[in-house]
Design an enzyme around this catalytic site. Structure first.
Site, PDB file in Angstrom:
ATOM      1  N   PHE A 123       6.689  14.032   2.505  1.00 26.84           N
ATOM      2  CA  PHE A 123       5.610  14.390   3.433  1.00 26.84           C
ATOM      3  C   PHE A 123       4.928  13.114   3.906  1.00 26.84           C
ATOM      4  O   PHE A 123       4.495  12.302   3.093  1.00 26.84           O
ATOM      5  CB  PHE A 123       4.622  15.270   2.656  1.00 26.84           C
ATOM      6  CG  PHE A 123       3.368  15.648   3.382  1.00 26.84           C
ATOM      7  CD1 PHE A 123       3.383  16.590   4.404  1.00 26.84           C
ATOM      8  CD2 PHE A 123       2.151  15.088   3.018  1.00 26.84           C
ATOM      9  CE1 PHE A 123       2.204  16.963   5.042  1.00 26.84           C
ATOM     10  CE2 PHE A 123       0.967  15.458   3.653  1.00 26.84           C
ATOM     11  CZ  PHE A 123       0.999  16.396   4.670  1.00 26.84           C
ATOM     12  N   GLU A 363      -3.387  12.811  -2.393  1.00 28.52           N
ATOM     13  CA  GLU A 363      -3.707  14.162  -1.883  1.00 28.52           C
ATOM     14  C   GLU A 363      -5.218  14.384  -1.818  1.00 28.52           C
ATOM     15  O   GLU A 363      -5.721  15.472  -2.101  1.00 28.52           O
ATOM     16  CB  GLU A 363      -2.966  15.229  -2.684  1.00 28.52           C
ATOM     17  CG  GLU A 363      -1.462  14.945  -2.636  1.00 28.52           C
ATOM     18  CD  GLU A 363      -0.577  16.122  -2.887  1.00 28.52           C
ATOM     19  OE1 GLU A 363      -1.025  17.262  -2.676  1.00 28.52           O
ATOM     20  OE2 GLU A 363       0.566  15.892  -3.292  1.00 28.52           O
TER      21      GLU A 363
HETATM   22  C1  LIG Z   1       1.535   6.490  -5.231  1.00 31.76           C
HETATM   23  C2  LIG Z   1       1.044   7.113  -3.967  1.00 31.76           C
HETATM   24  C3  LIG Z   1       1.730   8.210  -3.439  1.00 31.76           C
HETATM   25  C4  LIG Z   1       1.286   8.775  -2.228  1.00 31.76           C
HETATM   26  N1  LIG Z   1       2.017   9.802  -1.679  1.00 31.76           N
HETATM   27  C5  LIG Z   1       1.714  10.190  -0.405  1.00 31.76           C
HETATM   28  C6  LIG Z   1       2.583  11.091   0.304  1.00 31.76           C
HETATM   29  O1  LIG Z   1       3.596  11.581  -0.232  1.00 31.76           O
HETATM   30  N2  LIG Z   1       2.295  11.377   1.603  1.00 31.76           N
HETATM   31  C7  LIG Z   1       1.195  10.864   2.234  1.00 31.76           C
HETATM   32  O2  LIG Z   1       0.984  11.172   3.418  1.00 31.76           O
HETATM   33  N3  LIG Z   1       0.331  10.043   1.580  1.00 31.76           N
HETATM   34  C8  LIG Z   1       0.575   9.691   0.294  1.00 31.76           C
HETATM   35  N4  LIG Z   1      -0.252   8.813  -0.372  1.00 31.76           N
HETATM   36  C9  LIG Z   1      -1.471   8.344   0.301  1.00 31.76           C
HETATM   37  C10 LIG Z   1      -2.746   8.857  -0.359  1.00 31.76           C
HETATM   38  O3  LIG Z   1      -2.910  10.224  -0.112  1.00 31.76           O
HETATM   39  C11 LIG Z   1      -3.905   7.983   0.151  1.00 31.76           C
HETATM   40  O4  LIG Z   1      -3.742   6.717  -0.452  1.00 31.76           O
HETATM   41  C12 LIG Z   1      -5.245   8.577  -0.186  1.00 31.76           C
HETATM   42  O5  LIG Z   1      -5.472   9.738   0.566  1.00 31.76           O
HETATM   43  C13 LIG Z   1      -6.398   7.596   0.081  1.00 31.76           C
HETATM   44  O6  LIG Z   1      -6.274   6.944   1.308  1.00 31.76           O
HETATM   45  P1  LIG Z   1      -6.391   5.338   1.353  1.00 31.76           P
HETATM   46  O7  LIG Z   1      -5.472   4.813   0.319  1.00 31.76           O
HETATM   47  O8  LIG Z   1      -6.205   4.891   2.743  1.00 31.76           O
HETATM   48  O9  LIG Z   1      -7.872   5.049   0.874  1.00 31.76           O
HETATM   49  P2  LIG Z   1      -9.184   5.004   1.805  1.00 31.76           P
HETATM   50  O10 LIG Z   1      -9.263   6.243   2.633  1.00 31.76           O
HETATM   51  O11 LIG Z   1      -9.251   3.693   2.492  1.00 31.76           O
HETATM   52  O12 LIG Z   1     -10.322   5.055   0.695  1.00 31.76           O
HETATM   53  C14 LIG Z   1     -10.840   3.912   0.030  1.00 31.76           C
HETATM   54  C15 LIG Z   1     -12.070   4.367  -0.758  1.00 31.76           C
HETATM   55  O13 LIG Z   1     -13.076   4.857   0.148  1.00 31.76           O
HETATM   56  C16 LIG Z   1     -13.441   6.183  -0.211  1.00 31.76           C
HETATM   57  N5  LIG Z   1     -13.765   6.959   0.980  1.00 31.76           N
HETATM   58  C17 LIG Z   1     -13.060   7.046   2.145  1.00 31.76           C
HETATM   59  N6  LIG Z   1     -13.653   7.892   2.985  1.00 31.76           N
HETATM   60  C18 LIG Z   1     -14.751   8.376   2.349  1.00 31.76           C
HETATM   61  C19 LIG Z   1     -15.782   9.305   2.691  1.00 31.76           C
HETATM   62  N7  LIG Z   1     -15.797   9.937   3.872  1.00 31.76           N
HETATM   63  N8  LIG Z   1     -16.755   9.534   1.786  1.00 31.76           N
HETATM   64  C20 LIG Z   1     -16.753   8.899   0.594  1.00 31.76           C
HETATM   65  N9  LIG Z   1     -15.814   8.030   0.207  1.00 31.76           N
HETATM   66  C21 LIG Z   1     -14.825   7.775   1.066  1.00 31.76           C
HETATM   67  C22 LIG Z   1     -12.215   6.738  -0.933  1.00 31.76           C
HETATM   68  O14 LIG Z   1     -12.540   7.842  -1.756  1.00 31.76           O
HETATM   69  C23 LIG Z   1     -11.758   5.523  -1.716  1.00 31.76           C
HETATM   70  O15 LIG Z   1     -12.531   5.391  -2.876  1.00 31.76           O
HETATM   71  C24 LIG Z   1       0.132   8.260  -1.587  1.00 31.76           C
HETATM   72  C25 LIG Z   1      -0.548   7.175  -2.153  1.00 31.76           C
HETATM   73  C26 LIG Z   1      -0.096   6.597  -3.305  1.00 31.76           C
HETATM   74  C27 LIG Z   1      -0.832   5.405  -3.847  1.00 31.76           C
END
Ligand SMILES: Cc1cc2nc3c(=O)[nH]c(=O)nc-3n(C[C@H](O)[C@H](O)[C@H](O)COP(=O)(O)OP(=O)(O)OC[C@H]3O[C@@H](n4cnc5c(N)ncnc54)[C@H](O)[C@@H]3O)c2cc1C
Length: 379
Positions: A123, A363
Site C-alpha cells: 500500500f 498507520e
Molecule cells: C517501517 C515503516 C513502514 C511503513 N509502511 C507504510 C506503508 O506500507 N504504506 C505507507 O503509505 N506508509 C507507510 N509508512 C509511513 C508511515 O505511515 C509514516 O511514517 C507515518 O504516518 C508518519 O509520517 P512521517 O514519517 O512523515 O512523520 P511526520 O508526519 O513528519 O510526523 C513527525 C512528527 O510530527 C507529529 N505530527 C505531525 N502532524 C501532527 C499533527 N497534526 N498534530 C500533532 N503532531 C503531529 C507526528 O506525530 C510525529 O511525531 C511506514 C513507515 C515506516 C517507518
C-alpha cells in the site's frame, strides 16, 4: 478471555499459534538480523489461508471474521513482528480496499491470487511531504485516452520490494489535496514502475520498506479503485482496518515481552533466589499483564464492531494507540527484567524493543490517533 471467542475463533487461533511456534519462531531472529523476507513462511501461510482470513471464500478467502484475523496477527507477531506486519499490510491495506471498493472485475482479477498468498500486496500512500498530512500527495495521475499516466515517488511501502500488486494513491486534481486524490491498482510489471531506496530500519527488519518510483507508468483506466477523487476516503477507511492489524501486532509483541519475562524471572537467581521473588519484578509483570489485557479488550471490541458493520474508526484508534504504547512499555520493562542480558542479542527482548517502536508510528502516529479520538469526542 477465551469466553469472548467463538469455538471457530479459538480453533483458528490455536492453529496459528502452533504454526507460529513451529515454523516462525525458530527463524525469526535470524531473518530479522539478516533483513531477510520470510518467503517460505509467507507461502505456507498462504496455503493455510492466513493471507486472506477475513474474506469470502468465493474470492479465495478463508471466509472467517475480522476477530479471527486479529487473533492470527497477534499469534504470528508473538514470535515475529516482521511477519505480522507483512501479512497485516498485505491483508488490511491491499486486499481490504480491493474487496471493499473494487469492481466485481477487479475483485475477480486480483483477489484470488492475493488471498491465497500467491501474490503479495503493498500500500503506497506516504510521500516525502505527505506523512501525517497524508492528503498532500504530489504523485500525479493524468488521464490520456483510456489510461492514467502516473508520475512521482512514494515512500516507506511495506512489502514494497516483494509485492506484485500495489494500492497506490495519486493526485488526479492537483491543488485540491484530500479532495483531489484517487486510488489505483498498480502492478509491478507495468513499464515505468521501479523500486527505489530500501530503508535500513531500527526493527521489523525481515519486512521490506521501499521507495516506489513511477515514471510515466501507464495504468489502464479500469484500474482506478473507487471513484475519481475519492482516494482519500479509500485510504482512510482502509487505515481504520489497518490500525487494528497494527494493534494486533503490538499485542503480540507485548505478550512476547510478558511470556519471556515471566520465564526469565523464574530462572534468574540473584541473592540466592529467583528474581521473581522480588516485589519490584512482580509489580512490573503485573502492570505489563494489566495493560496487555486492557489493550486486548479494546482491540477485540473494535474488531467485533467491524464485524458487525458498525462505525469503528475512533475505536480502532483507541485500540491502536493503547496497544502500541503497551507494547513499547512492555518491551522497556522486559529488558529491565532481563538486566544486562536483555540488552544483548542472546535474548529476544532487544528485538521486541526495536520492533515495538514502529507500532507507535505507522498507520498514523500516536499523535494522529489522539487527534482522531479527540475529534470523535468533540464532534
Ligand atoms: C517501517 C515503516 C513502514 C511503513 N509502511 C507504510 C506503508 O506500507 N504504506 C505507507 O503509505 N506508509 C507507510 N509508512 C509511513 C508511515 O505511515 C509514516 O511514517 C507515518 O504516518 C508518519 O509520517 P512521517 O514519517 O512523515 O512523520 P511526520 O508526519 O513528519 O510526523 C513527525 C512528527 O510530527 C507529529 N505530527 C505531525 N502532524 C501532527 C499533527 N497534526 N498534530 C500533532 N503532531 C503531529 C507526528 O506525530 C510525529 O511525531 C511506514 C513507515 C515506516 C517507518
Amino acid at each position: 478471555m477465551d469466553y469472548l471467542l467463538t469455538e471457530e475463533q479459538r480453533m483458528l487461533r490455536d492453529m496459528v499459534s502452533k504454526f507460529a511456534k513451529e515454523k516462525i519462531a525458530p527463524v525469526a531472529s535470524e531473518n530479522e538480523r539478516n533483513h531477510r523476507f520470510p518467503w517460505e513462511i509467507i507461502r505456507e501461510a498462504g496455503e493455510l489461508g492466513l493471507m486472506g482470513i477475513a474474506y469470502p471464500q468465493e474470492y479465495g478467502g478463508a471466509g472467517m471474521d475480522f476477530v479471527s484475523y486479529f487473533l492470527a496477527i497477534e499469534e504470528i507477531s508473538r514470535w515475529c513482528a516482521s511477519t505480522g506486519v507483512i501479512i497485516s499490510a498485505h491483508s488490511s491495506l491491499v486486499c481490504d480496499p480491493i474487496y471493499r471498493f473494487g469492481t466485481e472485475e477487479q475483485k475477480r482479477k486480483y483477489l484470488p491470487e492475493l488471498l491465497s498468498g500467491k501474490k503479495i500486496g503493498s500500500f503506497s500512500l506516504t510521500e516525502a511531504q505527505a506523512g501525517s498530512d497524508a492528503g498532500n500527495t504530489k504523485t500525479t495521475a493524468t488521464k490520456v485516452g483510456n489510461k492514467w499516466i502516473l508520475n512521482g515517488s512514494k515512500l516507506f511501502a511495506t512489502n514494497g520490494a516483494e509485492a506484485d500488486v500495489f494500492v497506490l494513491i495519486a493526485s488526479t486534481d492537483p491543488g485540491k489535496k484530500t479532495k483531489g486524490v484517487s486510488a489505483f491498482i498498480v502492478e509491478k510489471d507495468m513499464p515505468g514502475y521501479r523500486i527505489g531506496k530500501l530503508e535500513r530500519k531500527l526493527g521489523i527488519r525481515a519486512s521490506s520498506t521501499a521507495e516506489i518510483i513511477l515514471e510515466n507508468v501507464e495504468v489502464p483506466e479500469e484500474n482506478m479503485l473507487g471513484e475519481l477523487n475519492q482516494g482519500f476516503k479509500v485510504a482512510m477507511v482502509t487505515l481504520d482496518g489497518g490500525r487494528l492489524g497494527i494493534a494486533a501486532q503490538a499485542l503480540g509483541i507485548a505478550r512476547a515481552c510478558i511470556e519471556d519475562s515471566v520465564k526469565y524471572a523464574k530462572e534468574r537467581v540473584q541473592f540466592d533466589q529467583p528474581i521473581a521473588n522480588f516485589q519490584a519484578i512482580q509489580w512490573m509483570l503485573a502492570d505489563m499483564w494489566m495493560e496487555y489485557n486492557a489493550a486486548w479488550l479494546l482491540t477485540w471490541r473494535a474488531s467485533v464492531m467491524k464485524d458487525k458493520g458498525l462505525p469503528y474508526s475512533a475505536e480502532a484508534s483507541l485500540a491502536k494507540l493503547k496497544a502500541s504504547e503497551v507494547a513499547m512499555d512492555a518491551a522497556r520493562k522486559a529488558i529491565q527484567i532481563h538486566g544486562g542480558y536483555g540488552y544483548t542479542e542472546d535474548f529476544n527482548v532487544e528485538r521486541y524493543y526495536r520492533d515495538a517502536k514502529i507500532t507507535e508510528i505507522y498507520e498514523g502516529t500516536s499523535e494522529i490517533q489522539r487527534l482522531v479520538i479527540a475529534r470523535h469526542l468533540l464532534k
